[in-house]
Write a protein that holds these residues in place. Structure first.
Motif, short mmCIF file in Angstrom:
data_model
loop_
_atom_site.label_atom_id
_atom_site.label_comp_id
_atom_site.label_asym_id
_atom_site.label_seq_id
_atom_site.Cartn_x
_atom_site.Cartn_y
_atom_site.Cartn_z
N ALA A 191 0.84 -1.19 0.00
CA ALA A 191 0.00 0.00 0.00
C ALA A 191 0.88 1.24 0.00
N LEU A 192 0.28 2.34 -0.45
CA LEU A 192 0.98 3.61 -0.31
C LEU A 192 1.09 3.96 1.17
N PRO A 193 2.11 4.70 1.56
CA PRO A 193 2.27 5.05 2.99
C PRO A 193 1.03 5.72 3.56
N PHE A 194 0.71 5.36 4.78
CA PHE A 194 -0.41 6.00 5.48
C PHE A 194 -0.10 6.05 6.97
N TYR A 249 -2.20 -6.94 -4.04
CA TYR A 249 -2.27 -7.08 -2.58
C TYR A 249 -3.70 -6.93 -2.11
N ARG A 250 -3.94 -7.32 -0.86
CA ARG A 250 -5.26 -7.22 -0.25
C ARG A 250 -5.19 -6.40 1.03
N LEU A 251 -6.24 -5.64 1.27
CA LEU A 251 -6.31 -4.86 2.50
C LEU A 251 -6.26 -5.77 3.72
N SER A 252 -6.90 -6.91 3.65
CA SER A 252 -6.95 -7.83 4.79
C SER A 252 -5.58 -8.38 5.15
N SER A 253 -4.64 -8.39 4.19
CA SER A 253 -3.30 -8.93 4.46
C SER A 253 -2.46 -7.96 5.28
N LEU A 254 -2.46 -6.70 4.91
CA LEU A 254 -1.57 -5.74 5.55
C LEU A 254 -2.26 -4.96 6.67
N GLU A 314 -4.66 3.15 0.43
CA GLU A 314 -4.67 2.87 -1.00
C GLU A 314 -3.82 1.62 -1.25
N VAL A 315 -4.50 0.47 -1.43
CA VAL A 315 -3.83 -0.80 -1.62
C VAL A 315 -3.29 -0.91 -3.04
N LEU A 316 -2.09 -1.43 -3.20
CA LEU A 316 -1.47 -1.58 -4.51
C LEU A 316 -1.93 -2.86 -5.19
N ASP A 317 -1.80 -2.90 -6.52
CA ASP A 317 -2.22 -4.06 -7.30
C ASP A 317 -1.50 -5.31 -6.81
#
Length: 569
Positions: A488-491, A520-525, A515-518
């Motif tokens: 993901a982009l830094p947040f 990847y999944r939000l649930s992972s990170l 903003e998750v990158l292509d």
């Protein structure tokens, strides 16, 4: 007086016939590898020829035959993968970040430049297949002269990576889940059996290779390459230290961080501060400022104790330098607190870690470690250890995704028995939370709260109010952090740690929009987005009530008088 090669040793070492000739090395394209036997002897302080350390066959006149079997640097492109490099260069001292001062350089178009394909340098006593230490090479080289030290080191906790290799799986009933992950080597079947997504042996081996770069060898501790210094003939590419420098405990500048600072537990970031810390710029430990080295407190037990070379004492002794203060502390109202409980503050490093699907060295894995939730906990949370002492911990949320089952029991657990000797004992704890659904897909997350004892940085003691300001002995710490890892982009975000009579919990986790990158999944990170405030365990984590409220509001003059009277320490 340094050892010098003389007589038969110097005559038999034909390597310097070429390497000692600057004009010849320039003609061959390796001017940076020009070195004389005299220079090596002064720098290393050892009566050893080139082949004694580098192997190869100095009796051969042919260049290829002479270099066959010679030990070489292992250049790592990404975690777990060797770099493809012609190795037409050498690691050199560079300005900038001290953690990466030794970088591989190559000659391109006649210029010496940093090799962009290399992220870290492993020395020649590492294996090419799994990047772990190569005991066979160590025995032929360092062990040929230092046989006793080598033998002892191979049986030491340091040499065997004994602590980390004991974490057999995420649900190991003896050790529990851990921030550093499971030990993948030899445990593939049990890890794969409890993984609800495909997990191959190749992925397992890749994860282990990433872990193995932390395996320490002789050179990691004792080799200390430096730029040449005409004013100091001991400085150069063959400089060794009999007693390892503190920097070697942190990787020695090779780009590999051994005792890093994610949890400030037995780690170097809190000791060094500055550019070593995450986030950068933290104040160093007072011992570092006073030039007290790692081994001054964590002595190498050595052969004299019967424990052996490399058996570094895990428990430092404060009374070695602070005898009067330790004696007074034992008579004080705070005698049940460890020294660290008051003298460690502003704890940086990880404030959250989550193992989930991602990419490791460019390959898919269900076990990528999203760890760069970096922030500062102003004051630690205090908990009682197995012996009843109050020790400081930095609780932070952890999860490993795609787990099938777990028989672990919720609550506080200690990873190691309390009766271990000081050279082995560690006050490592974790709070097991449970196995939860609620994530997208057939994905259940095993949750725990990591809270091993923090050990650095030492400094001025925390104020009384930091422990006694909330009613009911409750402890509360608000933590702000920045995410800068893959996926993901830094947040930025934050959470709050609560510890009181009804338990310990991590609540109010929130962040900016992610903003998750292509790929990847939000649930992972960021599984906390779905699991909310699930990180809770029961138990009484409240601090004792004040016996006399007046002690809480002492003036500076009263406090000085009270200390003299041993009312407080």
């Amino acid at each position: 007086m340094p050892f010098m090669l003389t007589g038969a040793a110097l005559a038999a070492d034909t390597c310097t016939g070429c390497h000692g000739d600057g004009a010849e090395m320039l003609r061959l394209g390796f001017p940076h590898l020009t070195v004389t036997a005299e220079e090596v002897s002064r720098q290393a302080g050892m009566a050893a020829g080139c082949a004694d350390c580098h192997l190869g066959d100095p009796a051969k006149q042919d260049r290829e035959a002479a270099h066959r079997g010679m030990g070489r640097l292992q250049l790592v492109r990404k975690k777990g993968l060797l770099a493809e490099s012609a190795q037409r260069g050498a690691p050199l001292e560079l300005t900038g970040n001290p953690m990466t001062r030794i970088q591989h350089q190559v000659i391109r178009d006649g210029e010496v430049v940093i090799d962009p394909n290399v992220t870290l340098v492993l020395y020649q006593d590492k294996r090419k297949d799994n990047l772990s230490q190569d005991f066979a090479i160590m025995e032929k080289t360092c062990g040929a002269c230092h046989a006793r030290e080598f033998s002892e080191f191979t049986h030491s906790n340091m040499g065997r990576n004994a602590k980390q290799s004991s974490y057999k799986s995420w649900i190991d009933p003896q050790r529990g889940p851990h921030n550093c992950g499971a030990w993948f080597d030899g445990n593939y079947e049990r890890i794969a059996a409890n993984t609800s997504v495909p997990f191959s042996r190749e992925q397992n081996a890749l994860n282990q290779r990433s872990c193995n770069t932390c395996h320490v060898g002789c050179l990691d501790c004792h080799y200390d390459p430096q730029p040449k210094d005409p004013a100091n003939p001991k400085m150069g590419m063959h400089t060794f230290n009999r007693v390892p420098k503190p920097e070697s405990c942190y990787g020695g500048g090779r780009g590999q961080i051994c005792h890093a600072g994610p949890e400030e537990r037995r780690r170097g970031a809190g000791y060094f501060g500055g550019s070593y810390a995450n986030p950068e710029g933290m104040e160093p430990d007072i011992h570092q400022v006073k030039k007290v080295g790692c081994l001054d407190c964590h002595e190498n037990s050595g052969s004299r104790s019967g424990l052996g070379h490399g058996m570094v004492k895990r428990q430092g002794r404060c009374d070695k330098c602070h005898e009067r203060q330790v004696a007074g502390h034992k008579l004080s109202l705070h005698k049940s607190l460890s020294c660290e409980a008051c003298h460690i503050r502003n704890i940086s490093g990880y404030q959250g870690t989550f193992w989930g699907p991602g990419k490791l060295a460019g390959s898919d894995t269900p076990y990528f470690k999203y760890k760069e939730y970096y922030g500062i906990m102003k004051e630690p949370i205090l908990i009682r250890d197995q012996k009843g002492r109050w020790i400081p911990v930095k609780p932070f949320p952890m999860a490993v995704l795609n787990q099938k089952k777990s028989a672990l029991k919720p609550g506080l657990h200690w990873r190691w028995p309390k009766n271990l000797p000081d050279f082995q004992r560690t006050d490592d704890a974790y709070g097991y939370v449970g196995l939860f659904g609620g994530l997208p897909g057939n994905n259940r997350a095993l949750l725990w709260i990591q809270m091993d004892k923090v050990s650095h940085k030492y400094g001025k003691s925390r104020p009384c109010a930091s422990c006694h300001e909330l009613p009911g002995g409750e402890q509360r710490q608000h933590v702000e952090w920045d995410f800068t890892d893959a996926g993901a982009l830094p947040f930025s975000g934050s959470h709050t740690v609560f510890a009181g009579k009804k338990g310990l919990s991590i609540r109010e986790m929130k962040s900016e929009q992610i903003e998750v990158l292509d790929g990847y999944r939000l649930s992972s990170l960021a599984p906390w987005v779905y699991l909310k405030d699930r990180w809770r365990i029961g138990g009484d984590f409240s601090l004792p009530a004040l016996r006399d409220r007046k002690l809480y509001n002492l003036t500076s003059e009263d406090a000085a008088r009270a200390r003299q009277e041993k009312v407080v320490h």
